[in-house]
Motif scaffolding. Structure first.
Motif, short mmCIF file in Angstrom:
data_model
loop_
_atom_site.label_atom_id
_atom_site.label_comp_id
_atom_site.label_asym_id
_atom_site.label_seq_id
_atom_site.Cartn_x
_atom_site.Cartn_y
_atom_site.Cartn_z
N ALA A 1 0.83 -1.21 0.00
CA ALA A 1 0.00 0.00 0.00
C ALA A 1 0.86 1.26 0.00
N GLU A 2 1.95 1.25 0.76
CA GLU A 2 2.84 2.42 0.79
C GLU A 2 3.49 2.66 -0.56
N MET A 3 3.95 1.58 -1.21
CA MET A 3 4.59 1.74 -2.52
C MET A 3 3.60 2.21 -3.57
N VAL A 4 2.38 1.66 -3.54
CA VAL A 4 1.37 2.07 -4.51
C VAL A 4 1.03 3.54 -4.33
N ALA A 5 0.90 3.99 -3.08
CA ALA A 5 0.61 5.41 -2.83
C ALA A 5 1.73 6.30 -3.35
N ASP A 6 2.97 5.84 -3.21
CA ASP A 6 4.10 6.63 -3.71
C ASP A 6 4.09 6.69 -5.24
N TYR A 7 3.81 5.55 -5.90
CA TYR A 7 3.68 5.57 -7.35
C TYR A 7 2.59 6.54 -7.80
N ASP A 8 1.50 6.56 -7.07
CA ASP A 8 0.40 7.45 -7.44
C ASP A 8 0.83 8.91 -7.35
N ARG A 9 1.57 9.27 -6.30
CA ARG A 9 2.08 10.65 -6.20
C ARG A 9 2.98 10.97 -7.39
N ARG A 10 3.88 10.06 -7.71
CA ARG A 10 4.79 10.28 -8.84
C ARG A 10 4.00 10.41 -10.14
N ARG A 11 3.01 9.55 -10.30
CA ARG A 11 2.18 9.57 -11.51
C ARG A 11 1.55 10.94 -11.72
N ARG A 12 0.95 11.47 -10.67
CA ARG A 12 0.26 12.76 -10.80
C ARG A 12 1.24 13.89 -11.09
N VAL A 13 2.36 13.91 -10.39
CA VAL A 13 3.36 14.96 -10.62
C VAL A 13 3.95 14.85 -12.03
N PHE A 14 4.27 13.64 -12.45
CA PHE A 14 4.96 13.47 -13.72
C PHE A 14 4.04 13.75 -14.91
N VAL A 15 2.82 13.25 -14.86
CA VAL A 15 1.90 13.50 -15.97
C VAL A 15 1.58 14.99 -16.06
N LYS A 16 1.38 15.64 -14.93
CA LYS A 16 1.15 17.09 -14.93
C LYS A 16 2.35 17.81 -15.56
N GLY A 17 3.56 17.38 -15.20
CA GLY A 17 4.76 18.00 -15.75
C GLY A 17 4.87 17.81 -17.26
N LEU A 18 4.56 16.61 -17.75
CA LEU A 18 4.60 16.37 -19.20
C LEU A 18 3.62 17.27 -19.93
N ARG A 19 2.43 17.41 -19.38
CA ARG A 19 1.42 18.27 -20.02
C ARG A 19 1.85 19.73 -20.01
N GLU A 20 2.50 20.15 -18.94
CA GLU A 20 2.98 21.53 -18.87
C GLU A 20 4.10 21.79 -19.89
N LEU A 21 4.78 20.72 -20.30
CA LEU A 21 5.79 20.85 -21.36
C LEU A 21 5.16 20.90 -22.75
N GLY A 22 3.84 20.73 -22.82
CA GLY A 22 3.16 20.76 -24.10
C GLY A 22 2.98 19.39 -24.74
N LEU A 23 3.25 18.33 -23.98
CA LEU A 23 3.09 16.98 -24.52
C LEU A 23 1.73 16.41 -24.10
N GLU A 24 0.94 16.02 -25.08
CA GLU A 24 -0.33 15.38 -24.77
C GLU A 24 -0.05 14.03 -24.13
N CYS A 25 -0.73 13.77 -23.02
CA CYS A 25 -0.47 12.52 -22.30
C CYS A 25 -1.76 11.99 -21.69
N PRO A 26 -2.26 10.87 -22.20
CA PRO A 26 -3.43 10.26 -21.57
C PRO A 26 -3.12 9.92 -20.12
N GLU A 27 -4.10 10.03 -19.24
CA GLU A 27 -3.86 9.70 -17.85
C GLU A 27 -3.70 8.19 -17.70
N PRO A 28 -2.55 7.72 -17.20
CA PRO A 28 -2.39 6.28 -16.97
C PRO A 28 -3.14 5.89 -15.71
N ALA A 29 -4.09 4.98 -15.85
CA ALA A 29 -4.90 4.57 -14.70
C ALA A 29 -4.25 3.45 -13.90
#
Length: 384
Positions: free
Chosen positions: A286-314
């Motif tokens: 559960a701790e590792m999954v929660a950490d991946y989720d934090r990384r997922r949200r930060v990283f996908v947001k960052g990619l989009r801010e760079l102008g790269l279209e990125c579907p949300e990985p579920a």
């Protein structure tokens, strides 16, 4: 000299490894490429492995694996997903999910039979179909649809030689999780055409939005479905090489027959550690999954801010952004990014034709490294 096996000779080397051979010779590389957790296997699991070594559990186990481990896996499938398998007849411990995939395809296929593989897909799927004597038939999915499987397109690809459909959900490389309606439609299609289903569910615990649905629990699926899973991803046990296959008795029996001649059994020490993982490591997962989720949200947001279209990985731990706005094909983009900014990603084209125009970025690495990668990728995009 006489020629070697034509099927294997025709299979290209893994498109993932080429970039990491280059990266291995460079300094200060941020790797977003290999699909491996950056977490060390949780201590309680490692301690169980150490205990097993100290107490001499270094022998073969029964071919099918430790009875306790099979029972725990079947209990877990029933509790989480209402997928019900008999431990002593319908569950086999494999040397990683990779062996389970190989066994399933060898058992299901006769030479020349076809397997429909929605793509982009894990790079091993289509070669493993070929190695088993089958013919892989790719069916594209689209980023605009969240890489959901188009069941109509799958049905259009069915011929009188089609034997099975192979899917991964959550998916590598896209992070897509197939909706329940798609899974039900695939089962109905398989019933209409009398097809088998092979479901790679190694990322089942790494699902962030919604709930994972085991294909073997979908009404009508059980008697024609092979479910594959393991401990490499959620429990951070890649090097322990322990997975499992759950299937109806006639399929599992034949998988065991191949397994007992080729692999004999999964490592004894690894199986003991996997028992502990299921008994006591839920909090660690559960701790590792929660950490991946934090990384997922930060990283996908960052990619989009760079102008790269990125579907949300579920699910899983990959982002699959489009790089079409760069004007480069995926291989050129990945190669130039690596050489210019020392960021290693995987070109989307290696996962099938519909992966072209994308890159796979694993966020199974520490958040500070992901932030460095985003900074470097932004600098690279600005230079184009």
């Amino acid at each position: 000299m006489r020629p070697l096996n034509e099927t294997i000779t025709a299979c290209p080397p893994s498109g993932i490894r080429r970039f990491f051979d280059i990266a291995a010779e460079m300094d200060d590389v941020v790797s977003l490429g290999v699909g491996e957790p950056d977490f060390v296997t949780p201590w309680r699991i490692r301690e169980a492995g150490i205990y097993a070594l100290e107490h001499g559990h270094t022998t073969y186990t029964g071919n099918a694996g430790l009875p306790e481990l099979r029972r725990l896996i079947c209990d877990d499938l029933a509790r989480r997903y209402d997928a019900r398998y008999t431990p002593d007849r319908e569950c086999l411990i494999t040397t990683g999910v990779s062996e389970g995939l190989d066994l399933a395809l060898r058992v299901l296929l006769n030479p020349g039979e076809e397997v429909i593989v929605p793509e982009p897909c894990y790079v091993a799927y289509q070669p493993c179909v070929s190695f088993a004597g089958g013919i892989p038939v790719g069916v594209p999915t689209r980023a605009e649809d969240g890489f959901a499987i188009d069941v109509d397109a799958v049905e259009a690809a069915v011929t009188d030689r089609t034997k099975a459909i192979l899917i991964g959900s959550p998916a590598n490389p896209t992070g897509a999780v197939q909706p329940p309606a798609v899974l039900r439609a695939l089962v109905a299609l398989a019933e209409r055409h009398d097809l088998y289903l092979v479901s790679d569910e190694i990322y089942d615990r790494l699902t962030y939005t919604g709930t994972h649905h085991c294909l073997g629990a979908v009404p009508g699926a059980r008697e024609r479905t092979v479910v594959l899973g393991g401990f490499s991803k959620a429990q951070a046990m890649t090097g322990w090489r322990v997975g499992w296959l759950a299937a109806p008795g006639p399929i599992a029996d034949l998988a065991l027959r191949v397994h007992q001649y080729t692999m004999l059994c999964a490592p004894h020490v690894s199986q003991v550690a996997a028992v502990e993982a299921l008994r006591a490591a839920e909090g660690d997962v559960a701790e590792m999954v929660a950490d991946y989720d934090r990384r997922r949200r930060v990283f996908v947001k960052g990619l989009r801010e760079l102008g790269l279209e990125c579907p949300e990985p579920a699910g899983a731990f990959y982002a699959f952004p489009s790089i079409r706005s760069s004007g480069l094909d995926s291989e050129t983009f990945a190669e130039r990014l690596l050489k210019a900014e020392s960021v290693a990603v995987v070109p989307g084209g290696v996962f099938g034709p519909s992966g072209e125009g994308h890159i796979r970025c694993s966020y199974a690495t520490a958040l500070p490294q992901l932030e460095v990668a985003l900074e470097r990728m932004g600098r690279f995009l600005s230079s184009l």
